[in-house]
Design a protein around this motif. Structure first.
Motif, PDB file in Angstrom:
ATOM      1  N   GLU A 116       8.668  -7.735 -48.137  1.00  0.00           N
ATOM      2  CA  GLU A 116       8.948  -8.695 -47.074  1.00  0.00           C
ATOM      3  C   GLU A 116       8.467  -8.175 -45.728  1.00  0.00           C
ATOM      4  OE1 GLU A 116      12.747 -10.911 -44.935  1.00  0.00           O
ATOM      5  OE2 GLU A 116      12.973  -9.985 -46.902  1.00  0.00           O
ATOM      6  N   GLY A 117       8.808  -6.926 -45.400  1.00  0.00           N
ATOM      7  CA  GLY A 117       8.394  -6.365 -44.112  1.00  0.00           C
ATOM      8  C   GLY A 117       8.912  -7.210 -42.971  1.00  0.00           C
ATOM      9  N   GLY A 118       8.278  -7.098 -41.819  1.00  0.00           N
ATOM     10  CA  GLY A 118       8.652  -7.980 -40.722  1.00  0.00           C
ATOM     11  C   GLY A 118       8.948  -7.246 -39.442  1.00  0.00           C
ATOM     12  N   MET A 119       9.637  -7.940 -38.540  1.00  0.00           N
ATOM     13  CA  MET A 119       9.928  -7.378 -37.233  1.00  0.00           C
ATOM     14  C   MET A 119      10.959  -6.270 -37.365  1.00  0.00           C
ATOM     15  SD  MET A 119       7.888  -9.264 -35.604  1.00  0.00           S
ATOM     16  CE  MET A 119       8.231  -9.030 -33.873  1.00  0.00           C
ATOM     17  N   GLU A 120      10.819  -5.276 -36.534  1.00  0.00           N
ATOM     18  CA  GLU A 120      11.689  -4.114 -36.625  1.00  0.00           C
ATOM     19  C   GLU A 120      12.944  -4.306 -35.788  1.00  0.00           C
ATOM     20  OE1 GLU A 120      10.760  -0.139 -34.748  1.00  0.00           O
ATOM     21  OE2 GLU A 120      10.310   0.278 -36.842  1.00  0.00           O
ATOM     22  N   ASP A 121      14.080  -4.054 -36.387  1.00  0.00           N
ATOM     23  CA  ASP A 121      15.353  -4.098 -35.686  1.00  0.00           C
ATOM     24  C   ASP A 121      15.555  -2.753 -34.995  1.00  0.00           C
ATOM     25  OD1 ASP A 121      17.996  -4.080 -34.860  1.00  0.00           O
ATOM     26  OD2 ASP A 121      18.708  -5.188 -36.619  1.00  0.00           O
ATOM     27  N   LYS A 128      15.017   0.709 -44.971  1.00  0.00           N
ATOM     28  CA  LYS A 128      14.347   0.860 -46.258  1.00  0.00           C
ATOM     29  C   LYS A 128      13.822  -0.492 -46.703  1.00  0.00           C
ATOM     30  CE  LYS A 128      14.987   2.576 -50.971  1.00  0.00           C
ATOM     31  NZ  LYS A 128      15.953   3.157 -51.945  1.00  0.00           N
ATOM     32  N   GLU A 129      12.507  -0.587 -46.872  1.00  0.00           N
ATOM     33  CA  GLU A 129      11.904  -1.845 -47.281  1.00  0.00           C
ATOM     34  C   GLU A 129      12.201  -2.123 -48.756  1.00  0.00           C
ATOM     35  OE1 GLU A 129      10.682  -3.761 -45.193  1.00  0.00           O
ATOM     36  OE2 GLU A 129      10.118  -2.523 -43.481  1.00  0.00           O
ATOM     37  N   VAL A 130      12.385  -3.405 -49.085  1.00  0.00           N
ATOM     38  CA  VAL A 130      12.694  -3.815 -50.453  1.00  0.00           C
ATOM     39  C   VAL A 130      11.435  -4.375 -51.105  1.00  0.00           C
ATOM     40  CG1 VAL A 130      14.069  -5.344 -51.895  1.00  0.00           C
ATOM     41  CG2 VAL A 130      15.079  -4.303 -49.855  1.00  0.00           C
ATOM     42  N   PHE A 131      11.128  -3.891 -52.301  1.00  0.00           N
ATOM     43  CA  PHE A 131       9.999  -4.399 -53.073  1.00  0.00           C
ATOM     44  C   PHE A 131      10.526  -5.281 -54.199  1.00  0.00           C
ATOM     45  CE2 PHE A 131       8.365  -0.560 -51.161  1.00  0.00           C
ATOM     46  CZ  PHE A 131       7.051  -0.863 -50.857  1.00  0.00           C
ATOM     47  N   PHE A 212       3.292  -3.141 -31.462  1.00  0.00           N
ATOM     48  CA  PHE A 212       4.117  -4.335 -31.602  1.00  0.00           C
ATOM     49  C   PHE A 212       5.428  -3.971 -32.290  1.00  0.00           C
ATOM     50  CE2 PHE A 212      -0.298  -5.784 -31.582  1.00  0.00           C
ATOM     51  CZ  PHE A 212      -0.256  -6.691 -30.543  1.00  0.00           C
ATOM     52  N   ASN A 213       6.357  -4.899 -32.288  1.00  0.00           N
ATOM     53  CA  ASN A 213       7.665  -4.628 -32.875  1.00  0.00           C
ATOM     54  C   ASN A 213       7.678  -4.821 -34.384  1.00  0.00           C
ATOM     55  OD1 ASN A 213       8.965  -3.975 -30.473  1.00  0.00           O
ATOM     56  ND2 ASN A 213       9.216  -6.136 -29.945  1.00  0.00           N
ATOM     57  N   TYR A 214       6.684  -4.273 -35.052  1.00  0.00           N
ATOM     58  CA  TYR A 214       6.672  -4.239 -36.505  1.00  0.00           C
ATOM     59  C   TYR A 214       7.220  -2.894 -36.960  1.00  0.00           C
ATOM     60  CZ  TYR A 214       3.474  -8.231 -37.083  1.00  0.00           C
ATOM     61  OH  TYR A 214       2.897  -9.462 -37.100  1.00  0.00           O
ATOM     62  N   ASN A 215       7.665  -2.878 -38.211  1.00  0.00           N
ATOM     63  CA  ASN A 215       7.839  -1.581 -38.842  1.00  0.00           C
ATOM     64  C   ASN A 215       6.421  -1.051 -39.023  1.00  0.00           C
ATOM     65  OD1 ASN A 215       8.178   0.610 -40.454  1.00  0.00           O
ATOM     66  ND2 ASN A 215       9.312  -0.441 -42.067  1.00  0.00           N
ATOM     67  N   ASN A 216       6.017  -0.119 -38.204  1.00  0.00           N
ATOM     68  CA  ASN A 216       4.619   0.317 -38.158  1.00  0.00           C
ATOM     69  C   ASN A 216       4.447   1.707 -38.749  1.00  0.00           C
ATOM     70  OD1 ASN A 216       1.993  -0.327 -37.576  1.00  0.00           O
ATOM     71  ND2 ASN A 216       2.043   0.500 -35.506  1.00  0.00           N
ATOM     72  N   THR A 217       5.380   2.091 -39.612  1.00  0.00           N
ATOM     73  CA  THR A 217       5.320   3.444 -40.175  1.00  0.00           C
ATOM     74  C   THR A 217       5.346   3.397 -41.698  1.00  0.00           C
ATOM     75  OG1 THR A 217       7.724   3.616 -39.944  1.00  0.00           O
ATOM     76  CG2 THR A 217       6.379   4.526 -38.162  1.00  0.00           C
ATOM     77  N   PHE A 218       4.693   2.409 -42.289  1.00  0.00           N
ATOM     78  CA  PHE A 218       4.603   2.336 -43.745  1.00  0.00           C
ATOM     79  C   PHE A 218       3.803   3.521 -44.276  1.00  0.00           C
ATOM     80  CE2 PHE A 218       4.509  -2.441 -42.961  1.00  0.00           C
ATOM     81  CZ  PHE A 218       5.853  -2.590 -43.225  1.00  0.00           C
ATOM     82  N   ASN A 219       4.120   3.968 -45.496  1.00  0.00           N
ATOM     83  CA  ASN A 219       3.157   4.849 -46.140  1.00  0.00           C
ATOM     84  C   ASN A 219       2.014   3.968 -46.632  1.00  0.00           C
ATOM     85  OD1 ASN A 219       3.677   3.849 -48.817  1.00  0.00           O
ATOM     86  ND2 ASN A 219       5.492   5.141 -48.912  1.00  0.00           N
ATOM     87  N   GLU A 220       0.942   4.578 -47.076  1.00  0.00           N
ATOM     88  CA  GLU A 220      -0.281   3.817 -47.330  1.00  0.00           C
ATOM     89  C   GLU A 220      -0.113   2.757 -48.414  1.00  0.00           C
ATOM     90  OE1 GLU A 220      -3.912   6.270 -47.821  1.00  0.00           O
ATOM     91  OE2 GLU A 220      -4.243   5.410 -45.846  1.00  0.00           O
ATOM     92  N   SER A 222       2.655   1.209 -49.347  1.00  0.00           N
ATOM     93  CA  SER A 222       3.491   0.122 -48.835  1.00  0.00           C
ATOM     94  C   SER A 222       2.690  -0.763 -47.888  1.00  0.00           C
ATOM     95  CB  SER A 222       4.713   0.689 -48.104  1.00  0.00           C
ATOM     96  OG  SER A 222       5.489   1.485 -48.963  1.00  0.00           O
ATOM     97  N   TRP A 223       1.864  -0.133 -47.066  1.00  0.00           N
ATOM     98  CA  TRP A 223       1.053  -0.895 -46.113  1.00  0.00           C
ATOM     99  C   TRP A 223       0.081  -1.816 -46.850  1.00  0.00           C
ATOM    100  CZ3 TRP A 223      -4.156  -1.328 -44.963  1.00  0.00           C
ATOM    101  CH2 TRP A 223      -4.472  -1.947 -43.747  1.00  0.00           C
ATOM    102  N   LEU A 224      -0.553  -1.312 -47.907  1.00  0.00           N
ATOM    103  CA  LEU A 224      -1.486  -2.136 -48.674  1.00  0.00           C
ATOM    104  C   LEU A 224      -0.771  -3.326 -49.314  1.00  0.00           C
ATOM    105  CD1 LEU A 224      -3.689   0.632 -50.332  1.00  0.00           C
ATOM    106  CD2 LEU A 224      -4.528  -1.215 -48.871  1.00  0.00           C
ATOM    107  N   THR A 225       0.434  -3.094 -49.830  1.00  0.00           N
ATOM    108  CA  THR A 225       1.207  -4.195 -50.410  1.00  0.00           C
ATOM    109  C   THR A 225       1.562  -5.215 -49.335  1.00  0.00           C
ATOM    110  OG1 THR A 225       2.129  -2.717 -52.086  1.00  0.00           O
ATOM    111  CG2 THR A 225       3.296  -4.780 -51.697  1.00  0.00           C
ATOM    112  N   PHE A 226       1.990  -4.730 -48.180  1.00  0.00           N
ATOM    113  CA  PHE A 226       2.323  -5.579 -47.032  1.00  0.00           C
ATOM    114  C   PHE A 226       1.139  -6.483 -46.679  1.00  0.00           C
ATOM    115  CE2 PHE A 226       2.194  -6.251 -42.443  1.00  0.00           C
ATOM    116  CZ  PHE A 226       3.487  -6.622 -42.114  1.00  0.00           C
TER     117      PHE A 226
END
Length: 321
Positions: A116-121, A128-131, A212-220, A222-226
Motif C-alpha cells: 500500500e505504501g503512502g504518505m508518511e505519518d 512497518k509496511e504490509v504486503f 516529499f512526505n512519502y515513506n522514502n526509506t524502502f529497501n530496494e 519493497s521500492w520495486l513492489t511499490f
C-alpha cells in the motif's frame, strides 16, 4: 525447385540461422554437429529433405549427419563465413537474444505482492509496511482496490475557492491521498482514456533525504513492489496511444528502466536528462546536476513535437567541485 533451393528456403525459416537475410553457414554446421533438435525437426518437415538426409533402419529414422555436412560444406551451397553468430551485438541465452526472450525478467522479493505504501505519518517514522500476496490474499487486495469515496471537494479558480455542487466530466481534478488507492478509484471511469501520465515517485535515496512526505526509506525490493503496483494500474488508465513519463534520479534509474521495459514490451523506452541544479548536488564522488525522465511511448509513434532550443533559453553555470 532444386534440393539446394528447398534446403535454403527451409533453413531460412529458422531465425537462428539468418542474419541480414543471409544464412549463416557455420551456424548451420555447428547445429548439425550438435544434432540440434529444432534443426532436425525442420528438415523432417520437408519430404524431399527427409528422403535425402535421413535413412530408415528397422523402422527408425536416422539423421545422416555426414551427408548433410558434406552438402552444407559444399561451395555451391553457401560461401564460407567465419562466424556462427548473427551480425548483431547483444546478450544471449541458449542462442537467443535476451531482448526476445520472455523468460528473462527482473525478479525481486515481494514482486507478487501489493504494497500500500503512502504518505508518511510523522508519528510513525518506522512504520512497518504490509504486503498482500496476490495469490494468498485476493480478498484483502480486492478490498484495498475497491473504489473509495472522495470527499472534501472545493472548486478553485481565478476568483478563489467555491462550494462544489457537481463535478463536471471536463473538470480538472487535484486529489490528495494515497496515489495507489486513488488510481484504482479512478480506474472504472478513466480506464483506457488517459493520454498522458506523469509519475514522480519517491527516489529511494541512500541518504535520509526526504523531499516529499512519502515513506522514502524502502529497501530496494519493497521500492520495486511499490512502483510496480502503481505502474500496473497506470497502464490500465492509458489510451492505446498514451504516453507515460516517470521521473527518477541516479539511485534507482537502472532498475526502474528494466522494470519499465518488462511491463511495456510493446513500447519504446526513452530516457532523457533534466538539469535541475546547474551547480550540482554533492554526491560521494560526483556532483549531480540532473535527474531523469523516462518516456514510455507506443512503438513507432511520433509523440514528441520537434522544437528548436533558442540560445537565450540555455543557462550556463560553473560546476561545483
Amino acid at each position: 525447385m532444386t534440393l539446394l533451393e528447398e534446403l535454403i528456403d527451409t533453413l531460412k525459416t529458422d531465425e537462428r540461422l539468418v542474419s541480414d537475410g543471409q544464412l549463416l553457414k557455420n551456424k548451420i554446421i555447428e547445429l548439425g554437429l550438435k544434432l540440434d533438435e529444432k534443426l532436425i525437426s525442420l528438415l523432417l518437415e520437408n519430404d524431399n529433405l527427409k528422403e535425402h538426409f535421413f535413412k530408415t533402419v528397422n523402422k527408425v529414422i536416422i539423421f545422416d549427419k555426414d551427408k548433410f555436412m558434406k552438402f552444407v560444406d559444399n561451395k555451391e551451397f553457401l560461401p564460407d563465413s567465419y562466424t556462427t553468430f548473427k551480425n548483431k551485438i547483444g546478450l544471449t541465452t541458449q542462442n537467443e537474444y535476451l531482448a526476445k526472450s520472455g523468460e528473462v525478467v527482473l525478479s525481486w522479493p515481494y514482486k507478487d505482492c501489493v504494497l500500500e505504501g503512502g504518505m508518511e505519518d510523522p508519528e510513525e517514522k518506522n512504520r512497518k509496511e504490509v504486503f498482500w500476496n496476490e495469490i494468498l490474499a485476493p480478498d484483502e487486495i480486492d478490498r484495498l482496490f475497491d473504489p473509495k469515496v472522495l470527499t472534501g471537494f472545493k472548486r478553485i479558480d481565478a476568483k478563489g475557492e467555491h462550494k462544489v455542487d457537481e463535478i463536471e466530466p471536463t473538470d480538472n481534478l487535484i486529489i490528495k491521498g494515497n496515489n495507489l488507492l486513488v488510481l484504482h478509484s479512478l480506474k472504472k471511469r478513466y480506464a483506457g482514456k488517459v493520454k498522458l501520465i506523469y509519475i514522480d515517485p519517491p527516489y529511494n535515496p541512500d541518504s535520509n533525504a526526504n523531499t516529499f512526505n512519502y515513506n522514502n526509506t524502502f529497501n530496494e525490493s519493497s521500492w520495486l513492489t511499490f512502483i510496480k503496483n502503481r505502474l500496473d494500474v497506470a497502464k490500465k488508465l492509458l489510451k492505446k496511444d498514451g504516453v507515460l513519463i516517470v521521473a527518477i534520479d541516479e539511485n534507482e534509474h537502472f532498475l526502474l528502466g528494466s522494470l519499465l521495459k518488462e511491463m511495456f514490451p510493446d513500447s519504446d523506452v526513452h530516457c532523457i536528462t533534466i538539469v535541475h541544479n546547474p551547480r550540482g548536488v554533492q554526491g560521494t564522488n560526483f556532483s549531480y546536476i540532473h535527474e531523469y525522465a523516462i518516456f514510455i511511448i507506443p512503438k513507432g509513434q511520433k509523440s514528441i513535437c520537434n522544437r528548436e532550443i533558442k540560445p537565450d533559453e540555455i543557462e550556463w553555470s560553473n560546476f561545483r567541485n
